[in-house]
Design a protein around this motif. Structure first.
Motif, short mmCIF file in Angstrom:
data_model
loop_
_atom_site.label_atom_id
_atom_site.label_comp_id
_atom_site.label_asym_id
_atom_site.label_seq_id
_atom_site.Cartn_x
_atom_site.Cartn_y
_atom_site.Cartn_z
N GLU B 48 0.66 -1.38 -0.03
CA GLU B 48 0.08 0.24 0.02
C GLU B 48 0.87 1.27 -0.01
OE1 GLU B 48 -3.17 -0.08 2.76
OE2 GLU B 48 -3.92 -1.81 2.04
N ARG B 51 3.99 4.35 -4.72
CA ARG B 51 3.50 5.10 -5.79
C ARG B 51 4.14 4.73 -6.96
NH1 ARG B 51 2.52 10.66 -3.78
NH2 ARG B 51 0.87 9.79 -2.50
N ASP B 65 -1.53 4.62 -6.88
CA ASP B 65 -1.31 4.69 -5.78
C ASP B 65 -1.82 3.60 -4.83
OD1 ASP B 65 -1.35 5.84 -3.02
OD2 ASP B 65 -1.80 7.79 -3.84
N SER B 67 -2.40 3.01 -1.92
CA SER B 67 -3.33 3.03 -0.65
C SER B 67 -4.80 3.11 -1.42
CB SER B 67 -2.88 4.25 0.09
OG SER B 67 -3.14 5.52 -0.69
N GLU B 68 -4.90 3.39 -2.61
CA GLU B 68 -6.27 3.38 -3.04
C GLU B 68 -6.60 2.34 -4.23
OE1 GLU B 68 -8.19 5.99 -2.45
OE2 GLU B 68 -6.67 7.02 -1.03
N LEU B 69 -5.39 1.75 -4.70
CA LEU B 69 -5.68 0.75 -5.81
C LEU B 69 -6.47 -0.02 -5.51
CD1 LEU B 69 -2.09 -0.25 -7.19
CD2 LEU B 69 -4.10 0.71 -8.25
N ARG B 70 -7.62 -0.53 -6.64
CA ARG B 70 -8.39 -1.40 -6.77
C ARG B 70 -8.10 -2.27 -8.11
NH1 ARG B 70 -8.21 -0.34 -2.59
NH2 ARG B 70 -9.81 0.45 -0.86
N GLU B 100 -8.84 11.03 -11.75
CA GLU B 100 -8.77 9.89 -11.53
C GLU B 100 -9.64 8.81 -12.55
OE1 GLU B 100 -10.94 8.22 -7.64
OE2 GLU B 100 -8.83 7.52 -7.51
N PRO B 103 -10.12 3.16 -9.48
CA PRO B 103 -9.54 3.61 -8.14
C PRO B 103 -8.03 3.38 -7.90
CG PRO B 103 -11.71 2.22 -8.11
CD PRO B 103 -11.17 2.26 -9.78
N GLY B 104 -7.49 4.61 -7.56
CA GLY B 104 -6.13 4.44 -7.31
C GLY B 104 -5.17 4.67 -8.67
N SER B 106 -4.71 7.54 -11.71
CA SER B 106 -4.84 8.92 -12.40
C SER B 106 -3.94 9.09 -13.45
CB SER B 106 -5.20 9.79 -11.07
OG SER B 106 -3.87 9.93 -10.68
#
Lengths: 198, 198
Positions: B48, B51, B65, B67-70, B100, B103-104, B106
Motif C-alpha cells: 500500500e 506509488r 497509488d 493505498s487507493e488501488l483496486r 482519477e 480507483p487508485g 489517475s
C-alpha cells in the motif's frame, strides 16, 4: 548453471487456450511466463547458463534452455505462444524423451516428481521458505536448483518431494514474493555473490 | 512511502492501441506494466505504501497509488487496460490537475520533468547506475524515489534532470537489469533493511 523449476498447478495441458486470457482461462499461465522472463532476461542479453522447467498440471514439462534459446521476448503473450506451440506437439512426446518445439524450448511428458528427480542430480536443490535460513547467512550455492510454485501454495506431496531432495531451505526476505520476483531476487543474490560483489 | 518513476519513451499517448501487441505497436507498454506489477504485488497482497508514475512519451503521466488501488491484477494485459482506460479520459486532464480514471489510478497531463520535480519533494531521489555506490554500502533511504527507464537508455536531458535531484547514485548489482527486475531488487533491499532482516 542456475535452474528454476516452476509448478503450474492450473496450467493448460492442451494448446486450446487463448493468448488473450492468460490470467483467467489459461490457468494463470501469465505467472509462468513472467518466471521465464525473470529467469533469462538481462538488459539487452539472455542469461545463457540458466534452465527453466515449467511443470504444467503435473502432466507435461516445458524446458527453456538459455544456451539454445532463440525467439524469446520478455512479454507474457509471446512466451505463452512458445508454451502453446510446445503443447501443439504433445503427441510427439513419448515416454520421457523430450521434443524440441522451438530453438531452446522442449516438451517432455512428465510431471513434477520425474522432473525434480531428474534435475536434482545437476546441483543443489534449494527450497525457498519464509522460515528458511536467510540467504545472506549461507555461501551462495553453485549450480542451484530453485523450486517454486505459481499463484498457489505447494501441495503436501510436493513439499515432501522437495524436502527429500533439498540441500538447503532458504529465505529471500521477510515478505512473501511472487515466484517471478523470487527468481529475480535469487539471481541478484547469486550475481552479487551474496550481496558482496557490485 | 516508496516511489518509482518509470519513463516510457515510446509509450502510447492515445488509447488507440491493441492489448494484443503490447510489446510491438503499443511501444513496449509491456515493460511498464511489469514495472507496476513488481512495484505493488506481494503474494496475496498489495504494497500500500507505494506509488508508481508511468511517464508516457513525455506527455502524460499515469499514477498508481497503492493505498487507493483496486482492480489491479498482476498480468500485463489487465494493467495495460488500466493505462488505456486512463488515456481515454485524457481530454479531461487539464493543466496539471490529475483525473482519477479508476480507483487508485489517475492521469495527469505532464511529462518527465514536471513529474520528477513534483515527486522529488517527497523523499530522496535515487539514481540507479552501474557505476553507483553498492546499495549494500549505504543506509537504506527512507521515502526513496527511484527513477527508471523502459527498454531504452535515459536520454541526456533526463540524466541531467535526475542528477540535479538525486541524493544518491546506487548500484543494485553487477548485471544490468530490466526496470521491473530492478524494482523487485530495490524492494528486497528495502524489505530486508539492506539485506540484514529476514
Amino acid at each position: 548453471m542456475r535452474q528454476f523449476v516452476v509448478i503450474g498447478h492450473d496450467a493448460p495441458t492442451t494448446p486450446d487456450f487463448s493468448l488473450d486470457d492468460l490470467a483467467g482461462a489459461a490457468g494463470r499461465l501469465d505467472v509462468l511466463c513472467r518466471c521465464v522472463t525473470s529467469a533469462f532476461f538481462l538488459s539487452h542479453a539472455i542469461r545463457e547458463a540458466v534452465r527453466v522447467q515449467l511443470v504444467l498440471a503435473d502432466e507435461y514439462t516445458v524446458t527453456f534452455d538459455g544456451s539454445e534459446l532463440r525467439r524469446l521476448n520478455p512479454d507474457e503473450r509471446s512466451t505463452a505462444a512458445l508454451v502453446r506451440n510446445a503443447l501443439e506437439e504433445r503427441e510427439e512426446a513419448i515416454g520421457h524423451v523430450p521434443v524440441e518445439t522451438s530453438p531452446g524450448v522442449s516438451l517432455t511428458r512428465r510431471g513434477f516428481e520425474a522432473t525434480l528427480d531428474d534435475v536434482a542430480g545437476d546441483g543443489s536443490v534449494v527450497q525457498l521458505h519464509e522460515d528458511g535460513e536467510p540467504v545472506v547467512d549461507v555461501e551462495p550455492p553453485t549450480d542451484p536448483v530453485f523450486v517454486l510454485s505459481d499463484h498457489r501454495d505447494f501441495e503436501a506431496g510436493e513439499t515432501d518431494r522437495i524436502a527429500a531432495h533439498a540441500d538447503e531451505r532458504l529465505s529471500l526476505g521477510p515478505e512473501p514474493l511472487h515466484a517471478d520476483h523470487a527468481i529475480t531476487v535469487a539471481h541478484n543474490y547469486l550475481d552479487t555473490e551474496g550481496f558482496e560483489r557490485y
